[in-house]
Motif scaffolding. Structure first.
Motif, PDB file in Angstrom:
ATOM      1  N   LEU A  23       0.800  -1.229   0.000  1.00 34.16           N
ATOM      2  CA  LEU A  23       0.000   0.000   0.000  1.00 34.16           C
ATOM      3  C   LEU A  23       0.834   1.281   0.000  1.00 34.16           C
ATOM      4  O   LEU A  23       0.478   2.251  -0.681  1.00 34.16           O
ATOM      5  CB  LEU A  23      -0.942   0.002   1.206  1.00 34.16           C
ATOM      6  CG  LEU A  23      -2.024  -1.069   1.179  1.00 34.16           C
ATOM      7  CD1 LEU A  23      -2.754  -1.126   2.511  1.00 34.16           C
ATOM      8  CD2 LEU A  23      -2.997  -0.831   0.031  1.00 34.16           C
ATOM      9  N   THR A  26       2.147   2.151  -3.424  1.00 32.70           N
ATOM     10  CA  THR A  26       1.011   2.528  -4.269  1.00 32.70           C
ATOM     11  C   THR A  26       0.536   3.934  -3.939  1.00 32.70           C
ATOM     12  O   THR A  26       0.193   4.713  -4.833  1.00 32.70           O
ATOM     13  CB  THR A  26      -0.146   1.516  -4.099  1.00 32.70           C
ATOM     14  OG1 THR A  26       0.335   0.217  -4.436  1.00 32.70           O
ATOM     15  CG2 THR A  26      -1.324   1.859  -4.983  1.00 32.70           C
ATOM     16  N   LYS A  33      -6.256   6.918  -8.811  1.00 35.90           N
ATOM     17  CA  LYS A  33      -7.319   6.084  -8.258  1.00 35.90           C
ATOM     18  C   LYS A  33      -6.736   5.004  -7.343  1.00 35.90           C
ATOM     19  O   LYS A  33      -7.253   4.743  -6.264  1.00 35.90           O
ATOM     20  CB  LYS A  33      -8.156   5.457  -9.371  1.00 35.90           C
ATOM     21  CG  LYS A  33      -9.339   4.681  -8.850  1.00 35.90           C
ATOM     22  CD  LYS A  33     -10.224   4.177  -9.958  1.00 35.90           C
ATOM     23  CE  LYS A  33     -11.377   3.393  -9.333  1.00 35.90           C
ATOM     24  NZ  LYS A  33     -12.373   3.016 -10.281  1.00 35.90           N
ATOM     25  N   GLN A  34      -5.643   4.384  -7.780  1.00 34.52           N
ATOM     26  CA  GLN A  34      -4.984   3.363  -6.959  1.00 34.52           C
ATOM     27  C   GLN A  34      -4.442   3.979  -5.674  1.00 34.52           C
ATOM     28  O   GLN A  34      -4.531   3.382  -4.609  1.00 34.52           O
ATOM     29  CB  GLN A  34      -3.839   2.717  -7.737  1.00 34.52           C
ATOM     30  CG  GLN A  34      -4.276   1.898  -8.929  1.00 34.52           C
ATOM     31  CD  GLN A  34      -3.073   1.467  -9.744  1.00 34.52           C
ATOM     32  OE1 GLN A  34      -2.092   2.200  -9.893  1.00 34.52           O
ATOM     33  NE2 GLN A  34      -3.144   0.255 -10.290  1.00 34.52           N
ATOM     34  N   LEU A  36      -5.546   6.668  -4.119  1.00 35.17           N
ATOM     35  CA  LEU A  36      -6.670   6.976  -3.227  1.00 35.17           C
ATOM     36  C   LEU A  36      -7.175   5.713  -2.534  1.00 35.17           C
ATOM     37  O   LEU A  36      -7.468   5.731  -1.333  1.00 35.17           O
ATOM     38  CB  LEU A  36      -7.800   7.657  -3.995  1.00 35.17           C
ATOM     39  CG  LEU A  36      -7.548   9.122  -4.362  1.00 35.17           C
ATOM     40  CD1 LEU A  36      -8.598   9.623  -5.356  1.00 35.17           C
ATOM     41  CD2 LEU A  36      -7.524  10.002  -3.119  1.00 35.17           C
ATOM     42  N   ASN A  37      -7.259   4.626  -3.276  1.00 33.57           N
ATOM     43  CA  ASN A  37      -7.665   3.353  -2.676  1.00 33.57           C
ATOM     44  C   ASN A  37      -6.655   2.909  -1.616  1.00 33.57           C
ATOM     45  O   ASN A  37      -7.030   2.410  -0.555  1.00 33.57           O
ATOM     46  CB  ASN A  37      -7.833   2.266  -3.734  1.00 33.57           C
ATOM     47  CG  ASN A  37      -9.079   2.461  -4.567  1.00 33.57           C
ATOM     48  OD1 ASN A  37     -10.026   3.116  -4.151  1.00 33.57           O
ATOM     49  ND2 ASN A  37      -9.074   1.888  -5.757  1.00 33.57           N
ATOM     50  N   ALA A  38      -5.370   3.094  -1.902  1.00 26.17           N
ATOM     51  CA  ALA A  38      -4.327   2.730  -0.949  1.00 26.17           C
ATOM     52  C   ALA A  38      -4.447   3.570   0.325  1.00 26.17           C
ATOM     53  O   ALA A  38      -4.293   3.053   1.432  1.00 26.17           O
ATOM     54  CB  ALA A  38      -2.941   2.900  -1.570  1.00 26.17           C
ATOM     55  N   SER A  39      -4.759   4.852   0.171  1.00 23.09           N
ATOM     56  CA  SER A  39      -4.900   5.708   1.354  1.00 23.09           C
ATOM     57  C   SER A  39      -6.062   5.233   2.219  1.00 23.09           C
ATOM     58  O   SER A  39      -5.961   5.220   3.453  1.00 23.09           O
ATOM     59  CB  SER A  39      -5.076   7.179   0.970  1.00 23.09           C
ATOM     60  OG  SER A  39      -6.346   7.419   0.403  1.00 23.09           O
ATOM     61  N   TYR A  40      -7.133   4.821   1.593  1.00 23.06           N
ATOM     62  CA  TYR A  40      -8.289   4.303   2.335  1.00 23.06           C
ATOM     63  C   TYR A  40      -7.923   3.017   3.080  1.00 23.06           C
ATOM     64  O   TYR A  40      -8.260   2.850   4.253  1.00 23.06           O
ATOM     65  CB  TYR A  40      -9.456   4.061   1.379  1.00 23.06           C
ATOM     66  CG  TYR A  40     -10.645   3.426   2.051  1.00 23.06           C
ATOM     67  CD1 TYR A  40     -11.468   4.162   2.894  1.00 23.06           C
ATOM     68  CD2 TYR A  40     -10.925   2.079   1.866  1.00 23.06           C
ATOM     69  CE1 TYR A  40     -12.550   3.575   3.527  1.00 23.06           C
ATOM     70  CE2 TYR A  40     -12.004   1.477   2.497  1.00 23.06           C
ATOM     71  CZ  TYR A  40     -12.815   2.227   3.325  1.00 23.06           C
ATOM     72  OH  TYR A  40     -13.875   1.641   3.951  1.00 23.06           O
ATOM     73  N   GLU A  41      -7.227   2.129   2.401  1.00 25.12           N
ATOM     74  CA  GLU A  41      -6.821   0.871   3.035  1.00 25.12           C
ATOM     75  C   GLU A  41      -5.841   1.125   4.184  1.00 25.12           C
ATOM     76  O   GLU A  41      -5.916   0.479   5.222  1.00 25.12           O
ATOM     77  CB  GLU A  41      -6.209  -0.085   2.012  1.00 25.12           C
ATOM     78  CG  GLU A  41      -7.215  -0.622   1.008  1.00 25.12           C
ATOM     79  CD  GLU A  41      -8.352  -1.407   1.659  1.00 25.12           C
ATOM     80  OE1 GLU A  41      -8.099  -2.168   2.618  1.00 25.12           O
ATOM     81  OE2 GLU A  41      -9.500  -1.230   1.229  1.00 25.12           O
ATOM     82  N   GLU A  77      -6.095  13.063   2.221  1.00 16.56           N
ATOM     83  CA  GLU A  77      -6.266  11.697   2.732  1.00 16.56           C
ATOM     84  C   GLU A  77      -5.172  11.331   3.732  1.00 16.56           C
ATOM     85  O   GLU A  77      -5.444  10.729   4.770  1.00 16.56           O
ATOM     86  CB  GLU A  77      -6.299  10.692   1.573  1.00 16.56           C
ATOM     87  CG  GLU A  77      -7.449  10.894   0.604  1.00 16.56           C
ATOM     88  CD  GLU A  77      -8.821  10.821   1.253  1.00 16.56           C
ATOM     89  OE1 GLU A  77      -9.018   9.972   2.141  1.00 16.56           O
ATOM     90  OE2 GLU A  77      -9.689  11.626   0.884  1.00 16.56           O
TER      91      GLU A  77
END
Length: 135
Positions: A23, A26, A33-34, A36-41, A77
């Motif tokens: 993560l 990434t 987009k990847q 942002l998804n990594a920040s959420y995870e 984020e």
């Protein structure tokens, strides 16, 4: 920014092949987009529901160092994650040395948050201000 591979090598062996090892690169080098998804995870792993975990301590410096290199949406984020760290580190008397060390690092980097509290991004400025208020 210090190479991310150096940081990953400094993680405990069980984390070197865990989700943080995927993560974090990434977040900093993935497509938006990847990233942002990594920040959420990362938020879910490190500080979900207000429960900051000890892994926050080794990740903290990397997140702060990388902030200037991130575009504004990602900065917000990461500042959200750092705010959760600040809130979790504010728990005094817990007897957990990593929380005290995290508090020290947040105080050490106070100037970073003061600068970001003047950001043109209202969200980034708000999170930076919240971090300052936790100290």
């Amino acid at each position: 920014m210090k190479p991310i591979s150096n940081f990953l090598a400094s993680l405990p062996p069980e984390e070197q092949s865990g989700p943080l090892a995927t993560l974090l690169p990434t977040l900093f080098f993935g497509e938006k987009k990847q990233a942002l998804n990594a920040s959420y995870e990362l938020w879910n792993i490190l500080c979900n529901q207000g429960q900051v975990v000890p892994a926050a301590l080794p990740v903290y410096d990397l997140l702060v160092q990388g902030l200037p290199e991130l575009e504004p949406d990602l900065q917000v984020e990461v500042l959200d994650i750092l705010y959760q760290f600040a809130a979790g580190a504010a728990v005094k008397g817990s007897g957990e040395p990593w929380r005290a060390a995290l508090r020290e690092r947040l105080q050490r980097d106070r100037a970073v948050y003061q600068r970001l509290s003047q950001s043109a991004s209202e969200d980034a400025a708000a999170f930076a201000q919240l971090i300052l208020e936790q100290q």
